[in-house]
Design an enzyme around this catalytic site. Structure first.
Site, PDB file in Angstrom:
ATOM      1  CE  LYS A 186      -7.106  -4.482   6.891  1.00  0.00           C
ATOM      2  NZ  LYS A 186      -8.492  -4.001   7.015  1.00  0.00           N
TER       3      LYS A 186
HETATM    4  C1  LIG Z   1      -6.453  -6.117   1.566  1.00  0.00           C
HETATM    5  C2  LIG Z   1      -6.811  -4.724   1.944  1.00  0.00           C
HETATM    6  N1  LIG Z   1      -6.187  -3.693   1.336  1.00  0.00           N
HETATM    7  C3  LIG Z   1      -6.449  -2.421   1.663  1.00  0.00           C
HETATM    8  C4  LIG Z   1      -7.378  -2.128   2.641  1.00  0.00           C
HETATM    9  C5  LIG Z   1      -7.673  -0.702   2.935  1.00  0.00           C
HETATM   10  O1  LIG Z   1      -7.284  -0.339   4.199  1.00  0.00           O
HETATM   11  P1  LIG Z   1      -7.915   0.940   4.923  1.00  0.00           P
HETATM   12  O2  LIG Z   1      -9.226   0.526   5.508  1.00  0.00           O
HETATM   13  O3  LIG Z   1      -6.902   1.259   5.971  1.00  0.00           O
HETATM   14  O4  LIG Z   1      -8.045   2.007   3.903  1.00  0.00           O
HETATM   15  C6  LIG Z   1      -8.041  -3.154   3.301  1.00  0.00           C
HETATM   16  C7  LIG Z   1      -9.038  -2.866   4.350  1.00  0.00           C
HETATM   17  O5  LIG Z   1      -9.814  -3.681   4.759  1.00  0.00           O
HETATM   18  C8  LIG Z   1      -7.755  -4.499   2.941  1.00  0.00           C
HETATM   19  O6  LIG Z   1      -8.368  -5.527   3.539  1.00  0.00           O
END
Ligand SMILES: Cc1ncc(COP(=O)(O)O)c(C=O)c1O
Length: 398
Positions: A186
């Protein structure tokens, strides 16, 4: 997009601070920690930077979505509207609570189409969850109107758009609740981690307790804390929070680099008449973590992706056949492959996925190419890349 590209001395310093101190857990151990509270510090910094009254750190972005839904009392049998283009985490987080994901079409913003949202509302609908994909945003004004009209909760997933704004306000701070991911890819990373953002005092209290086994966090004797309700463990560690803290301080720097690189490539591509760009809702400013554009049709997009590969242009995707981000390849969801039995409510609630098609989403996703904007490129590399992209696209269009 990834902050990990510029992981450096400031991240190492914050991390070393936790290692030297030795308290790796965010709660308790008050005597041992000598005033080191990295998770608390990061929560305060997120509140200031993202302009919300409350931020609750959790262990991931996926956890942030589940916790956000739970804080608003959403659970068994409730319907949550989400887009067809997102990450699998969206429906996972909804289904974890026994709620039902209702997938609806996207439009040329590459996020929820407000008209499709309105059409999908039933008497079981409890929340609308726009997912601000690839650095830009949904039409939040239209979605807020729909939420107000039908008394629904608006939950923004801004995991892919930290640093973007809508009418001057940071994404994630506009809905009743906002969720963000701090995973390794991210715009700012903690390694793993996430946060729930809200201005609602009760939602915050719920998020604080729920993400730590329902502990009430009153006083400084953890063992004596009571449990106003059932919870779970979605805690972030001090190690992750320390990295996140250093990265958050660099958010503006990262967005500025992205904007510069994005603008060079966009300017070059804008001379090709067959290229159109994703619509950014009026009042919106992207985080510039991706450049997303449309070509004439799916076949052209596929050929351009191939031409990009052959010319060494990495990190560009057409999501039509993507396993992670688009409904077409989510067979495990459509056929409900789970390790454990699901409730009848969820099974019945997801029957629609066996027959429903999403032509409007196919239309936009089929024609779309989204290219990651890296932080580590030199200006010369960006200009060279832009030139190669133009050449590859025009060779396919000939
Ligand atoms: C739009 C979106 N929401 C939620 C997530 C979930 O995040 P995490 O990998 O921290 O669980 C991601 C991860 O790529 C994402 O792109």
């Amino acid at each position: 997009m990834p902050g990990f590209e510029l992981f450096g001395d400031s991240e190492r310093k914050e991390l070393q601070d936790v290692l030297d101190n030795g308290v790796l857990m965010r709660y308790g151990f008050d005597g041992m920690r000598n005033g080191h509270w990295k998770a608390k510090e990061l929560e305060k910094a997120l509140q200031d930077k993202l302009q919300v009254n409350h931020a609750q750190l959790v262990s991931s972005g996926t956890a942030a979505v589940s916790v956000a839904l739970a804080t608003a009392g959403i659970g068994a049998g409730d319907e949550v509207i989400m887009p067809t283009f997102t990450f699998v985490a969206s429906f996972e987080a909804i289904m974890m609570l026994g709620a039902i994901p209702i997938l609806v079409d996207i439009d040329d913003t590459l996020t929820l189409d407000p008209k499709a949202v309105e059409d999908a509302i039933t008497n079981k609908t409890k929340a609308i969850m726009p997912v601000h994909m690839c650095g830009s945003m949904a039409n939040l004004h239209a979605l807020q109107d729909i939420c107000n009209k039908h008394s629904l909760i608006l939950i923004e997933d801004s995991s892919q758009a930290t640093g973007a704004t809508y009418n001057g306000k940071p994404l994630g701070s506009i809905g009743d609740l906002g969720c963000l991911s701090l995973d390794f890819v991210k715009i700012i990373t903690a390694g793993e981690g996430g946060a729930v953002l809200t201005n609602n005092e009760a939602f915050y209290r719920h998020a604080d307790h729920y993400s730590d086994h329902g502990h009430d966090h009153v006083g400084n004797d953890r063992g004596a804390e009571t449990h106003p309700f059932l919870g779970y463990n979605f805690r972030i560690s001090e190690l992750h929070a320390a990295v996140g803290l250093a990265q958050l301080r660099r958010l503006d720097e990262f967005v500025a680099i992205q904007k510069k690189n994005y603008s060079i490539i966009r300017e070059a591509l804008s001379h090709i008449p067959q290229v159109t760009f994703r619509t950014v809702p009026e009042g919106g400013e992207e985080s510039y973590s991706f450049l997303s554009f449309f070509l004439l049709d799916l076949e052209t997009s596929r050929k351009v992706i191939q031409a990009f590969k052959e010319n060494g242009i990495d990190a560009c995707w057409n999501y039509y056949d993507n396993n992670w981000h688009y409904i077409r390849k989510w067979e495990h969801l459509k056929t409900l492959k789970t390790l454990y039995p699901l409730s009848m409510e969820v099974k019945e609630g997801l029957e629609y996925l066996k027959s429903q098609t999403f032509e409007q989403s196919d239309h936009y996703i089929g024609r779309n190419i989204s290219c990651l904007i890296k932080l580590s490129w030199t200006e010369e590399e960006v200009r060279e890349r832009a030139k190669k992209m133009v050449k590859a696209i025009t060779s396919v269009l000939k």
